[in-house]
Enzyme design. Structure first.
Site, PDB file in Angstrom:
ATOM      1  N   TYR A   1      -1.242  -0.705  10.338  1.00 52.09           N
ATOM      2  CA  TYR A   1      -1.375  -1.197   8.957  1.00 52.09           C
ATOM      3  C   TYR A   1      -0.178  -0.739   8.123  1.00 52.09           C
ATOM      4  O   TYR A   1       0.430  -1.529   7.398  1.00 52.09           O
ATOM      5  CB  TYR A   1      -2.680  -0.678   8.367  1.00 52.09           C
ATOM      6  CG  TYR A   1      -2.905  -1.045   6.912  1.00 52.09           C
ATOM      7  CD1 TYR A   1      -3.280  -2.331   6.556  1.00 52.09           C
ATOM      8  CD2 TYR A   1      -2.763  -0.094   5.906  1.00 52.09           C
ATOM      9  CE1 TYR A   1      -3.506  -2.673   5.227  1.00 52.09           C
ATOM     10  CE2 TYR A   1      -2.987  -0.422   4.575  1.00 52.09           C
ATOM     11  CZ  TYR A   1      -3.347  -1.708   4.238  1.00 52.09           C
ATOM     12  OH  TYR A   1      -3.567  -2.034   2.926  1.00 52.09           O
TER      13      TYR A   1
ATOM     14  N   LYS B   1       2.703  -3.079   6.211  1.00 57.26           N
ATOM     15  CA  LYS B   1       2.943  -3.010   4.772  1.00 57.26           C
ATOM     16  C   LYS B   1       4.375  -2.569   4.467  1.00 57.26           C
ATOM     17  O   LYS B   1       4.959  -2.977   3.451  1.00 57.26           O
ATOM     18  CB  LYS B   1       1.936  -2.072   4.114  1.00 57.26           C
ATOM     19  CG  LYS B   1       0.510  -2.632   4.092  1.00 57.26           C
ATOM     20  CD  LYS B   1       0.439  -3.977   3.379  1.00 57.26           C
ATOM     21  CE  LYS B   1      -0.976  -4.439   3.158  1.00 57.26           C
ATOM     22  NZ  LYS B   1      -1.049  -5.722   2.400  1.00 57.26           N
TER      23      LYS B   1
ATOM     24  N   SER C   1       0.855  -1.189   0.000  1.00 56.86           N
ATOM     25  CA  SER C   1       0.000   0.000   0.000  1.00 56.86           C
ATOM     26  C   SER C   1       0.887   1.233   0.000  1.00 56.86           C
ATOM     27  O   SER C   1       2.034   1.181   0.463  1.00 56.86           O
ATOM     28  CB  SER C   1      -0.889   0.006   1.253  1.00 56.86           C
ATOM     29  OG  SER C   1      -1.518   1.264   1.426  1.00 56.86           O
TER      30      SER C   1
END
Length: 258
Positions: free
Chosen positions: A162, A166, A149
């Site tokens: 998150y 990533k 991402s």
């Protein structure tokens, strides 16, 4: 078919795509299948993967569905074993499945949430890649495509854990490329921006927030899942034979926005 066209041909190659019953994963699976690959549709729910397989087969594409919770070691092994038993081997792995169960300041997250995010977003792709490694070595090559991402490259409010997971996936990809290149295996990472999927619904279903986000993008719009398929087809095929260890942003210009 000319040389460039033929370099995108994936006939007789087999691809596993995790989290491919919907969204980006489904679009990537369809793109690979349209280029001739045998695709394995996988997500936690067998009915969901069967529905996608049925849809693909109606379009003349080759696909099977194998349910797998990528956080479960036995189910990961079952996914790989069944794929090899059915198609004879594995050439492409797209680690797409991921979670983001929390939104807010990093200090407010529970330790169990941290463990869950890392287990699914980092550990599972690492272990699944390790499981397909022997088959790729036997076939003298392969392509691993990890879906990260833009949050891996630029911190966003409320997405700290998150983003951290990533970012770890980006470095895992680079290490896979460096260590496994000797076997003819390439590894690359795609970093999508804001894509219209169920996963990102909290962002695009808020009209004011969506407008604010789109106003910052050079493309002035959010992306669609199908727009992620092209880069995957390049990285999976001989057209991308000299590409490894690379990070590709598919973000409408998010990373260069002022």
């Amino acid at each position: 078919m000319n040389q460039i066209q033929s370099s995108f041909d994936l006939k007789d190659r087999t691809a596993i795509i995790t989290g491919s019953s919907k969204g980006i994963g489904k679009s990537i699976a369809k793109g690979l299948a349209e280029q001739g690959a045998n695709v394995v549709i996988s997500s936690r729910n067998q009915d969901s993967v069967d529905a996608v397989v049925s849809e693909f087969k109606k379009e003349g594409l080759t696909a099977i569905g194998i349910a797998c919770h990528i956080g479960n070691a036995e189910e990961r092994k079952n996914l790989v074993d069944k794929t090899i038993n059915h198609f004879g081997g594995i050439d492409i792995l797209v680690n797409n499945a991921a979670i983001n169960p929390v939104y807010g300041p990093i200090e407010n997250a529970e330790e169990t949430v941290f463990d869950k995010i890392m287990d699914i977003n980092v550990k599972a792709p690492w272990m699944l890649s390790n499981l397909v490694l022997p088959s790729m070595k036997d076939r003298k090559g392969g392509s691993i495509i990890n879906i990260a991402s833009v949050e891996a490259l630029h911190p966003g409010a409320g997405l700290g854990l998150y983003s951290t997971s990533k970012a770890a996936l980006v470095m895992l990809t680079k290490n896979q490329a460096k260590e496994w290149g000797q076997y003819g295996i390439r590894a690359n990472v795609v970093c999508p921006g804001l894509i219209k999927t169920k996963f990102s619904a909290a962002l695009w279903q808020n009209p004011k927030l969506l407008q604010k986000l789109e106003n910052t993008l050079p493309t002035s719009r959010m992306g669609m899942p199908d727009e992620m398929a092209g880069i995957a087809c390049l990285l999976a095929s001989d057209a991308g034979a000299y590409i490894t260890g690379s990070v590709y942003n598919a973000d409408g210009g998010y990373m260069i926005a002022g």
